[in-house]
Design a protein around this motif. Structure first.
Motif, PDB file in Angstrom:
ATOM      1  N   LYS A  58      36.397 -37.305  88.812  1.00 11.76           N
ATOM      2  CA  LYS A  58      37.600 -36.668  89.349  1.00 11.76           C
ATOM      3  C   LYS A  58      38.290 -37.500  90.425  1.00 11.76           C
ATOM      4  N   PHE A  59      37.647 -38.504  90.937  1.00  8.25           N
ATOM      5  CA  PHE A  59      38.331 -39.389  91.879  1.00  8.25           C
ATOM      6  C   PHE A  59      39.463 -40.149  91.179  1.00  8.25           C
ATOM      7  N   LEU A  60      39.453 -40.148  89.852  1.00 10.34           N
ATOM      8  CA  LEU A  60      40.504 -40.823  89.084  1.00 10.34           C
ATOM      9  C   LEU A  60      41.712 -39.935  88.814  1.00 10.34           C
ATOM     10  N   ARG A  61      41.647 -38.676  89.192  1.00  8.66           N
ATOM     11  CA  ARG A  61      42.707 -37.741  88.784  1.00  8.66           C
ATOM     12  C   ARG A  61      44.095 -38.158  89.228  1.00  8.66           C
ATOM     13  N   GLY A  62      44.217 -38.910  90.277  1.00  6.35           N
ATOM     14  CA  GLY A  62      45.523 -39.310  90.751  1.00  6.35           C
ATOM     15  C   GLY A  62      46.066 -40.582  90.123  1.00  6.35           C
ATOM     16  N   VAL A  63      45.304 -41.205  89.226  1.00  2.00           N
ATOM     17  CA  VAL A  63      45.750 -42.487  88.676  1.00  2.00           C
ATOM     18  C   VAL A  63      46.501 -42.345  87.351  1.00  2.00           C
TER      19      VAL A  63
END
Length: 150
Positions: A58-63
């Motif tokens: 979920k750390f990738l959700r903004g990419v």
């Protein structure tokens, strides 16, 4: 965030709802929440459900510029499956719905879609206007159920 915690399938869990993203965006005024926030909370919940099922951090959700489209492409590259962005979005909604159905079958009731009284009655000392009361939360939960078709 309060709504996401209140309706969370496994209780108040920021990793399953993601509704806190809405609070920290410019989409809503988190200190004066309105029913407009519900659709954004649903969007983040659906997205979180699909990310979990695809085992995407979920750390990738903004990419992602087009999360469901890009997820469809990634799934195709890894598995060879042909899916569309719309199919994956529907899958995300179904995941959330199935978790809800499981809880209802296990005895969960709509009355449990809430928060402890402390969260609704105790304002933050540093910002007393950053509060939500029982009536506001109940209205958000009711609107959430309506938009989900529950």
């Amino acid at each position: 965030m309060a709504l996401g915690f209140a309706v969370g399938a496994r209780g108040a869990d920021h990793n399953r709802s993601g509704a806190y993203e809405v609070d920290f965006s410019d989409k809503v005024d988190r200190r004066h929440v309105t029913l407009d926030a519900v659709r954004y909370a649903i969007e983040t919940e659906d997205k979180a459900a699909l990310m979990d099922s695809l085992i995407i951090c979920k750390f990738l959700r903004g990419v992602f510029e087009d999360f469901y489209g890009e997820a469809s492409d990634m799934l195709h590259r890894v598995t060879g499956w042909d899916t569309t962005a719309e199919e994956l979005h529907e899958t995300a909604r179904r995941i959330v719905g199935i978790k809800r159905q499981f809880n209802l079958m296990a005895g969960w009731t709509v009355d449990e879609d809430t928060l402890p009284a402390r969260f609704l009655n105790t304002p933050l000392p540093s910002d007393p206007t950053a509060a939500i009361d029982r009536q506001q939360l109940d209205a958000l939960v009711t609107e959430y159920h309506r938009q989900r078709g529950w």
